[in-house]
Design an enzyme around this catalytic site. Structure first.
Site, PDB file in Angstrom:
ATOM      1  N   HIS A 493       0.825  -1.210   0.000  1.00 25.68           N
ATOM      2  CA  HIS A 493       0.000   0.000   0.000  1.00 25.68           C
ATOM      3  C   HIS A 493       0.860   1.262   0.000  1.00 25.68           C
ATOM      4  O   HIS A 493       0.681   2.159  -0.847  1.00 25.68           O
ATOM      5  CB  HIS A 493      -0.921  -0.011   1.227  1.00 25.68           C
ATOM      6  CG  HIS A 493      -1.725   1.247   1.388  1.00 25.68           C
ATOM      7  ND1 HIS A 493      -3.031   1.351   0.971  1.00 25.68           N
ATOM      8  CD2 HIS A 493      -1.400   2.470   1.906  1.00 25.68           C
ATOM      9  CE1 HIS A 493      -3.483   2.569   1.216  1.00 25.68           C
ATOM     10  NE2 HIS A 493      -2.506   3.274   1.795  1.00 25.68           N
ATOM     11  N   GLU A 494       1.772   1.351   0.951  1.00 29.33           N
ATOM     12  CA  GLU A 494       2.585   2.561   1.042  1.00 29.33           C
ATOM     13  C   GLU A 494       3.455   2.743  -0.195  1.00 29.33           C
ATOM     14  O   GLU A 494       3.729   3.869  -0.619  1.00 29.33           O
ATOM     15  CB  GLU A 494       3.442   2.543   2.306  1.00 29.33           C
ATOM     16  CG  GLU A 494       2.645   2.575   3.597  1.00 29.33           C
ATOM     17  CD  GLU A 494       1.696   3.758   3.689  1.00 29.33           C
ATOM     18  OE1 GLU A 494       1.985   4.812   3.081  1.00 29.33           O
ATOM     19  OE2 GLU A 494       0.659   3.632   4.359  1.00 29.33           O
ATOM     20  N   HIS A 497       1.801   4.759  -2.870  1.00 30.33           N
ATOM     21  CA  HIS A 497       2.040   6.208  -2.769  1.00 30.33           C
ATOM     22  C   HIS A 497       3.402   6.559  -3.364  1.00 30.33           C
ATOM     23  O   HIS A 497       3.557   7.583  -4.044  1.00 30.33           O
ATOM     24  CB  HIS A 497       2.014   6.643  -1.308  1.00 30.33           C
ATOM     25  CG  HIS A 497       0.660   6.593  -0.663  1.00 30.33           C
ATOM     26  ND1 HIS A 497      -0.435   7.245  -1.173  1.00 30.33           N
ATOM     27  CD2 HIS A 497       0.233   5.967   0.476  1.00 30.33           C
ATOM     28  CE1 HIS A 497      -1.478   7.039  -0.381  1.00 30.33           C
ATOM     29  NE2 HIS A 497      -1.101   6.266   0.627  1.00 30.33           N
ATOM     30  N   HIS A 500       3.238   6.832  -6.992  1.00 32.20           N
ATOM     31  CA  HIS A 500       2.599   8.091  -7.372  1.00 32.20           C
ATOM     32  C   HIS A 500       3.644   9.207  -7.424  1.00 32.20           C
ATOM     33  O   HIS A 500       3.635  10.046  -8.331  1.00 32.20           O
ATOM     34  CB  HIS A 500       1.512   8.420  -6.351  1.00 32.20           C
ATOM     35  CG  HIS A 500       0.363   9.210  -6.904  1.00 32.20           C
ATOM     36  ND1 HIS A 500      -0.806   9.405  -6.216  1.00 32.20           N
ATOM     37  CD2 HIS A 500       0.197   9.877  -8.069  1.00 32.20           C
ATOM     38  CE1 HIS A 500      -1.640  10.132  -6.930  1.00 32.20           C
ATOM     39  NE2 HIS A 500      -1.050  10.444  -8.059  1.00 32.20           N
TER      40      HIS A 500
END
Length: 703
Positions: A493-494, A497, A500
């Site tokens: 999940h992290e 980011h 991104h």
């Protein structure tokens, strides 16, 4: 222009021997951590504020009419020193705190708030921004009348969006208030900055103090040998005799699924949900005061509540839209959680006990083992940290986007635990740097997150330097660090980011990477966490640490079959926290909250999510996201983003899965665009339609 407090505390120039005085000479502008001290950071923060005010004064003092270049672009270029210093200091404040750092943080917080207000509430600066905004819109109208044959004011779409965003940012920050209103807003922001700092610092200290000491190793039955050793190491590091169970940020503590000693489970649960709720570091009154001041500020800015103010700048647009989504989820979540509780109550009764909140995870794990043949604790030998990272997370990024990661042990991090990788694209061209800080330690706040030391920008000629922070328990000695399945998901999940940030390809730093609405920012990361169990990724990293045996397909099938078990509890605890966030930020300036805990209980009851067995994922006193983070009235964004995520994963599945073609489309149309386009337009450019909530409802068993 600047407040007296800010001016008096701010030096006019930064000594040239300060490592932050100039852009770092290290690759990609990585901060020179080996040469930095906290005093360097303090000096640079203060000098950086002074430097940016001087830059803004040059903008407002210009005799030339306001233009995109001399006003908007000049603002984008301003604050270079301050941004460098803030990136370093706040990374340390979150990950490597100390008494001296907290002193500096308390000193700088009100000055920083005053500095921000000095910019956003500067009437001369807003007049220039407003003039550019009016000019662009007039030019756009003329272009439309002419058949769209000319670009407005000679600006491309990203530049036009930048003008619109600056104008909206300033309006929502109070730029249109009169002088008395601006003075009132400055005072409110000063108080809120100080209170948020207090909340965060209280929580760090209270969480460390709440760690549960165990003197009898027999009480740790159920934990693995490595976990027991890690608890012993944690006690030793703090000068304690015995074993120390430290706390993660959410209410639920991982050890509660394994500990057989019910009394120890109770102690751990009560330590968790009671954090910062009394004594010297009581965050209840702090949270209530923050919520009140936010309500006052929202009313000053023309909104009924703080939640309405926040929603106006999100993809949701209104609090009513947030209520509509949450309203569809609460009833089925409560029903599912109640059904799960009935199953668990029978198991507890067989042991002669009445099911309590501290029993839920323990008996839920039994259901997974007995009903689905899944023992998540027993899976940990297949999830060694480095293998998950390199052969799992990095591998998925290579499959989808062609990225490769090369260790750079020659580059220093801000702590000995931090590691650095250089990232290249499929053609071997440099992309940026990735830093990983994975282990829990004193001085590090709980949870997991991503941030940036350097943001990508074509205007500034910068490439991204991004980092992830987790709180994984370090294995004792030279034992491998083994992750839980939840921790594997968190790492994926992290890193979503991170992707991104790494994939950003914008001109203006205002739009770089994760600079998107709060209720959109979790979407790419939630997509990335889905790849953890996809065969082409899982088969590459899930190998037993001793035998190298792959995780059997039958085990993966069992995990997937069991995925709906516990969704009632998981969704309800999340919704309870979300609705608690909304309740605090729907109060009016006239609302009096004398008892924060009573307010919390009443809010949960009114929302229909009160449960003795399922506490909110975060209670008020340790709700870092909303009282000392950027999620105030925005914690709903996780579920809002999951609607987009579930729909997008179905698009990947329908179009061949983890292919470079799919990855390139997702990167080029969405990740790379950051905030430079409307986020919902970016979503539609990938999947080809408006968001469909059906995949999310099916995923969570709520359909």
């Amino acid at each position: 222009m600047s407040t007296p407090a800010a001016a008096s505390a701010t030096p006019s120039a930064l000594p040239v021997d300060n490592p932050l005085a100039a852009p770092s000479p290290l690759p990609f502008g990585l901060p020179p951590f080996a040469d930095l001290t906290l005093e360097h950071c303090r000096e640079a923060l203060l000098a950086g504020m002074a430097a940016q005010r001087a830059e803004v004064t040059a903008i407002t003092g210009s005799a030339d009419p306001a233009t995109f270049e001399n006003t908007i672009v000049a603002l984008e270029r301003s604050g270079e020193l301050l941004h460098r210093a803030q990136a370093v200091f706040y990374a340390l404040a979150s990950s490597n705190s100390s008494d001296r750092l907290r002193e500096i943080e308390r000193e700088v917080a009100p000055l920083s708030a005053a500095h921000s207000d000095a910019l956003r509430l500067d009437p001369e600066l807003f007049a220039r921004i407003d003039a550019v905004h009016t000019s662009v819109h007039t030019s756009t109208h003329t272009a439309v009348q002419a058949g769209g044959q000319q670009e407005p004011h000679g600006l491309d779409a990203e530049a036009v969006r930048l003008v619109e965003r600056y104008h909206l940012d300033f309006v929502l920050s109070g730029a249109q208030l009169d002088e008395a209103g601006r003075d009132e807003l400055r005072e409110l922001n000063q108080q809120l900055s100080a209170l948020s700092t207090t909340f965060g610092q209280n929580l760090v200290v209270a969480t460390e103090a709440a760690a549960v000491l165990v003197t009898d190793p027999a009480q740790l039955a159920g934990l693995s040998e490595a976990e027991v050793e890690a608890a012993g190491t944690a006690a030793t590091e703090r000068g304690r005799e015995g074993y120390l169970l430290t706390l993660v940020l959410p209410s639920g503590q991982p050890a509660m699924a394994k500990l057989r000693d019910r009394e120890l489970r109770r102690r751990l649960h009560e330590a968790s949900v009671g954090r910062a709720s009394g004594g010297e570091h009581d965050n209840g009154p702090v949270a209530a005061r923050i919520a009140h001041l936010r309500a006052v500020r929202a009313r000053l800015l023309g909104f009924d509540t703080h939640a309405d103010l926040v929603a106006a700048d999100q993809t949701a647009k209104t609090s009513a839209a947030v209520d509509e989504l949450l309203g569809t989820l609460v009833p089925p979540s409560v029903t599912n959680a109640r059904a799960e509780g009935e199953v668990l109550a029978e198991l507890a009764a067989a042991d002669g006990v009445e099911l309590a909140a501290w029993d839920w995870a323990f008996y839920s794990e039994q259901v997974r083992r007995d009903r689905y043949a899944v023992d998540t604790a027993a899976l940990r030998p297949w999830f060694e940290l480095d293998r998950v990272l390199v052969d799992g997370v990095f591998h998925a990024a290579r499959l989808l986007y062609g990225y490769t990661f090369t260790p750079r042990p020659d580059l220093p991090g801000y702590h000995p635990d931090v590691r650095v990788w250089e990232v290249a694209d499929a053609a071997g061209e440099p992309v940026g740097l990735y830093l990983g800080d994975f282990y829990a330690r004193d001085g590090k706040r709980g949870g997991a997150w991503m941030s940036s030391f350097v943001s990508q920008s074509r205007l500034l000629g910068t490439r991204p330097v991004v980092f992830n922070v987790l709180n994984v328990t370090r294995a004792a000695g030279d034992q491998p660090t083994l992750l839980t399945l939840d921790e594997v998901t968190t790492l994926f999940h992290e890193f979503g980011h991170t992707l991104h940030g790494l994939s950003s390809a914008v001109t203006y730093p205002r739009f770089s990477g994760t600079s998107v609405p709060r209720d959109f920012v979790e979407f790419p990361s939630q997509v990335n966490e889905m790849w953890a169990l996809w065969p082409e990724v899982l088969d590459h990293y899930a190998r037993h640490t001793q035998t190298d045996e792959p995780l059997g397909r039958e085990v993966v099938a069992a995990i997937e079959a069991a995925s709906l078990w516990g969704e009632g509890h998981g969704t309800l605890e999340y919704l309870a926290a979300t609705l608690l966030d909304q309740a605090w930020h729907r109060i009016t300036p006239d609302t009096v909250v004398d008892d924060p805990q009573a307010f919390e209980a009443a809010a949960l009851e009114a929302a229909g999510v009160a449960s003795d067995l399922v506490p909110p994922r975060y209670r008020t006193t340790y709700f870092q996201h909303v009282f000392a983070g950027g999620y105030a009235a925005g914690y709903y964004s996780y579920i809002w983003s999951e609607v987009l995520d579930a729909d997008t994963v179905e698009w990947f599945r329908a179009n061949g899965g983890l292919t470079r073609a799919n990855g390139d489309r997702f990167r080029d149309e969405l990740l790379a665009r950051g905030g430079s386009v409307d986020p919902m337009d970016a979503f539609r450019a990938v999947v080809g339609h408006d968001p469909d909530p059906a995949p999310l409802l099916a995923r969570r068993g709520l359909g």
